[in-house]
Design a protein around this motif. Structure first.
Motif, PDB file in Angstrom:
ATOM      1  N   GLU A 147       0.609  -1.027  -0.036  1.00  0.00           N
ATOM      2  CA  GLU A 147      -0.532  -0.105   0.177  1.00  0.00           C
ATOM      3  C   GLU A 147       0.870   1.381   0.125  1.00  0.00           C
ATOM      4  N   LEU A 148       2.517   1.048   0.224  1.00  0.00           N
ATOM      5  CA  LEU A 148       2.552   2.526   0.730  1.00  0.00           C
ATOM      6  C   LEU A 148       3.155   3.322  -0.892  1.00  0.00           C
ATOM      7  N   PRO A 149       3.514   2.048  -1.704  1.00  0.00           N
ATOM      8  CA  PRO A 149       2.820   3.176  -3.290  1.00  0.00           C
ATOM      9  C   PRO A 149       2.436   3.841  -3.195  1.00  0.00           C
TER      10      PRO A 149
ATOM     11  N   THR B 289      10.927   7.574  -4.645  1.00  0.00           N
ATOM     12  CA  THR B 289      11.488   7.841  -6.150  1.00  0.00           C
ATOM     13  C   THR B 289      10.587   7.648  -7.021  1.00  0.00           C
ATOM     14  N   GLU B 290      10.019   5.930  -6.918  1.00  0.00           N
ATOM     15  CA  GLU B 290       9.124   5.776  -7.854  1.00  0.00           C
ATOM     16  C   GLU B 290       7.970   6.390  -8.463  1.00  0.00           C
TER      17      GLU B 290
ATOM     18  N   VAL C 114      19.984   7.699  12.206  1.00  0.00           N
ATOM     19  CA  VAL C 114      20.181   8.187  13.894  1.00  0.00           C
ATOM     20  C   VAL C 114      20.140   6.835  14.323  1.00  0.00           C
ATOM     21  N   GLU C 115      21.303   6.751  14.764  1.00  0.00           N
ATOM     22  CA  GLU C 115      21.655   5.127  15.764  1.00  0.00           C
ATOM     23  C   GLU C 115      20.550   5.112  17.404  1.00  0.00           C
ATOM     24  N   PRO C 116      19.824   4.073  17.789  1.00  0.00           N
ATOM     25  CA  PRO C 116      19.695   4.223  19.324  1.00  0.00           C
ATOM     26  C   PRO C 116      20.484   4.414  20.284  1.00  0.00           C
ATOM     27  N   ARG C 117      19.024   4.495  21.072  1.00  0.00           N
ATOM     28  CA  ARG C 117      19.749   5.470  22.432  1.00  0.00           C
ATOM     29  C   ARG C 117      18.601   5.327  23.613  1.00  0.00           C
ATOM     30  N   GLY C 118      19.375   4.821  24.364  1.00  0.00           N
ATOM     31  CA  GLY C 118      18.879   4.532  25.767  1.00  0.00           C
ATOM     32  C   GLY C 118      18.229   3.017  25.519  1.00  0.00           C
ATOM     33  N   ALA C 119      16.973   3.403  25.589  1.00  0.00           N
ATOM     34  CA  ALA C 119      16.475   1.634  25.956  1.00  0.00           C
ATOM     35  C   ALA C 119      15.552   1.274  24.227  1.00  0.00           C
ATOM     36  N   GLN C 120      16.195   2.277  22.980  1.00  0.00           N
ATOM     37  CA  GLN C 120      15.698   2.336  21.485  1.00  0.00           C
ATOM     38  C   GLN C 120      15.843   0.757  21.571  1.00  0.00           C
ATOM     39  N   ARG C 121      16.105   0.081  20.157  1.00  0.00           N
ATOM     40  CA  ARG C 121      16.209  -1.182  19.760  1.00  0.00           C
ATOM     41  C   ARG C 121      16.457  -0.787  18.346  1.00  0.00           C
ATOM     42  N   LEU C 122      15.822  -0.246  17.549  1.00  0.00           N
ATOM     43  CA  LEU C 122      15.941   0.073  16.281  1.00  0.00           C
ATOM     44  C   LEU C 122      16.241   1.509  16.077  1.00  0.00           C
ATOM     45  N   GLY C 123      17.639   1.531  14.947  1.00  0.00           N
ATOM     46  CA  GLY C 123      17.646   3.138  14.757  1.00  0.00           C
ATOM     47  C   GLY C 123      17.092   4.006  14.125  1.00  0.00           C
ATOM     48  N   ARG C 124      16.517   5.206  14.213  1.00  0.00           N
ATOM     49  CA  ARG C 124      15.887   5.765  13.257  1.00  0.00           C
ATOM     50  C   ARG C 124      16.248   6.813  12.532  1.00  0.00           C
ATOM     51  N   ALA C 125      15.171   6.889  11.290  1.00  0.00           N
ATOM     52  CA  ALA C 125      15.538   7.527   9.937  1.00  0.00           C
ATOM     53  C   ALA C 125      14.782   8.366  10.249  1.00  0.00           C
ATOM     54  N   PHE C 126      14.966   9.299   8.879  1.00  0.00           N
ATOM     55  CA  PHE C 126      14.771  10.398   8.119  1.00  0.00           C
ATOM     56  C   PHE C 126      15.015  10.655   7.088  1.00  0.00           C
ATOM     57  N   ALA C 127      13.555  11.220   5.850  1.00  0.00           N
ATOM     58  CA  ALA C 127      14.036  11.301   4.679  1.00  0.00           C
ATOM     59  C   ALA C 127      13.110  12.488   4.237  1.00  0.00           C
ATOM     60  N   LEU C 128      13.874  13.043   3.254  1.00  0.00           N
ATOM     61  CA  LEU C 128      12.969  14.509   2.706  1.00  0.00           C
ATOM     62  C   LEU C 128      13.087  14.658   1.381  1.00  0.00           C
ATOM     63  N   ALA C 129      12.136  14.546   0.720  1.00  0.00           N
ATOM     64  CA  ALA C 129      11.653  14.393  -0.233  1.00  0.00           C
ATOM     65  C   ALA C 129      11.055  15.593  -0.869  1.00  0.00           C
ATOM     66  N   HIS C 130      10.994  15.737  -2.184  1.00  0.00           N
ATOM     67  CA  HIS C 130      10.162  17.150  -2.456  1.00  0.00           C
ATOM     68  C   HIS C 130       9.641  16.968  -4.392  1.00  0.00           C
ATOM     69  N   LYS C 131       8.378  16.999  -4.164  1.00  0.00           N
ATOM     70  CA  LYS C 131       7.698  16.902  -5.589  1.00  0.00           C
ATOM     71  C   LYS C 131       8.440  18.050  -6.807  1.00  0.00           C
ATOM     72  N   PRO C 132       9.174  17.926  -8.407  1.00  0.00           N
ATOM     73  CA  PRO C 132       9.314  18.334  -8.769  1.00  0.00           C
ATOM     74  C   PRO C 132       8.715  19.683  -9.592  1.00  0.00           C
ATOM     75  N   VAL C 133       9.220  20.865  -9.876  1.00  0.00           N
ATOM     76  CA  VAL C 133       8.304  21.817 -10.316  1.00  0.00           C
ATOM     77  C   VAL C 133       8.366  21.606 -11.614  1.00  0.00           C
ATOM     78  N   GLY C 134       7.182  21.447 -11.979  1.00  0.00           N
ATOM     79  CA  GLY C 134       6.582  20.722 -13.745  1.00  0.00           C
ATOM     80  C   GLY C 134       6.087  19.551 -14.007  1.00  0.00           C
ATOM     81  N   ALA C 135       6.102  18.696 -11.975  1.00  0.00           N
ATOM     82  CA  ALA C 135       6.015  17.875 -12.235  1.00  0.00           C
ATOM     83  C   ALA C 135       4.200  17.900 -12.881  1.00  0.00           C
ATOM     84  N   ALA C 136       3.885  16.238 -13.782  1.00  0.00           N
ATOM     85  CA  ALA C 136       2.733  15.987 -14.310  1.00  0.00           C
ATOM     86  C   ALA C 136       2.003  15.534 -12.736  1.00  0.00           C
ATOM     87  N   GLU C 137       0.339  15.763 -12.593  1.00  0.00           N
ATOM     88  CA  GLU C 137       0.209  15.454 -11.684  1.00  0.00           C
ATOM     89  C   GLU C 137      -0.119  13.537 -12.083  1.00  0.00           C
TER      90      GLU C 137
END
Length: 229
Positions: A137-139, A194-195, A206-229
């Motif tokens: 469902e993510l795409p 990207t798809e 971001v690596e796990p801290r304290g009691a965290q078992r998993l690391g964290r990740a951030f992703a920044l993206a943008h819709k290109p200017v002129g992109a079709a809907e």
């Protein structure tokens, strides 16, 4: 309790299972996470950068906090001068967000189908909420983000980083739930973005801290200017 024995068998209606589970745990979750950005300066800096980008794209255009929970991210964005509003699949969570932040806008809604016209939003932020979306469902979710964003508009995601791990939780805070978590690598998430026609700008791990078992990740993206809907 967690169970990863049926990783390939997501609920047929994952939205209803997610809604029901968060309705059940909303008071306890909100009490535990009154401000989930208290983790450190990195998270604050990324949110501030996202706010700057949204204002640059279109100062008066709205930003959606998708999976807004108790509403602290929506409140932070408004404090940074961004006209953000929150949507959450859980009516109980929305009610608690409205109570905590009565001057801000919160609505029941789903990131799978944003209730906005095409090319409307200056930005979409989804912090630790896409983790409940099954891989197939993510795409579609990211294509919906693409549809709703103005050209040049940005998406900021945060998620637990792991390689293909799936958890099914049947209990949290001593309450019965049925909630699925899908943990992905930053590369996987970048591929989905990207798809969907979005351009990846940055990734932070971001690596796990304290009691965290998993690391964290951030992703920044943008819709290109002129992109079709």
């Amino acid at each position: 309790m967690t169970d990863d024995s049926h990783a390939a068998n997501a609920p047929a209606d994952f939205t209803e299972a997610t809604r029901s589970s968060y309705d059940t745990i909303a008071p306890a979750y909100s009490a535990e996470h009154p401000d989930g950005l208290g983790d450190g300066p990195l998270e604050t800096a990324l949110l501030t950068a996202f706010a700057d980008l949204a204002r640059t794209t279109a100062p008066d255009a709205p930003v959606v906090d998708a999976g807004s929970g108790p509403g602290y991210v929506t409140a932070r964005l408004n404090a940074l001068g961004v006209p953000a509003y929150g949507i959450d699949i859980s009516p109980h969570m929305v009610a608690l967000a409205r109570e905590a932040h009565p001057r801000l806008r919160f609505e029941v809604g789903s990131m799978t189908s944003l209730d906005v016209p095409d090319s409307t939003l200056a930005g979409i932020i989804a912090l630790y909420s896409t983790i409940h979306i099954p891989d197939p469902e993510l795409p579609g979710v990211f294509k919906e983000f693409h549809r709703a964003l103005r050209p040049g508009g940005h998406v900021l995601l945060a998620f637990q980083a792991s390689d293909g791990e799936h958890l099914h939780m049947t209990e949290r805070y001593g309450l019965d739930i049925s909630l699925d978590y899908y943990f992905r690598t930053p590369a996987e998430v970048a591929g989905y973005l990207t798809e969907a026609g979005l351009t990846l700008d940055a990734q932070v791990r971001v690596e796990p801290r304290g009691a965290q078992r998993l690391g964290r990740a951030f992703a920044l993206a943008h819709k290109p200017v002129g992109a079709a809907e």
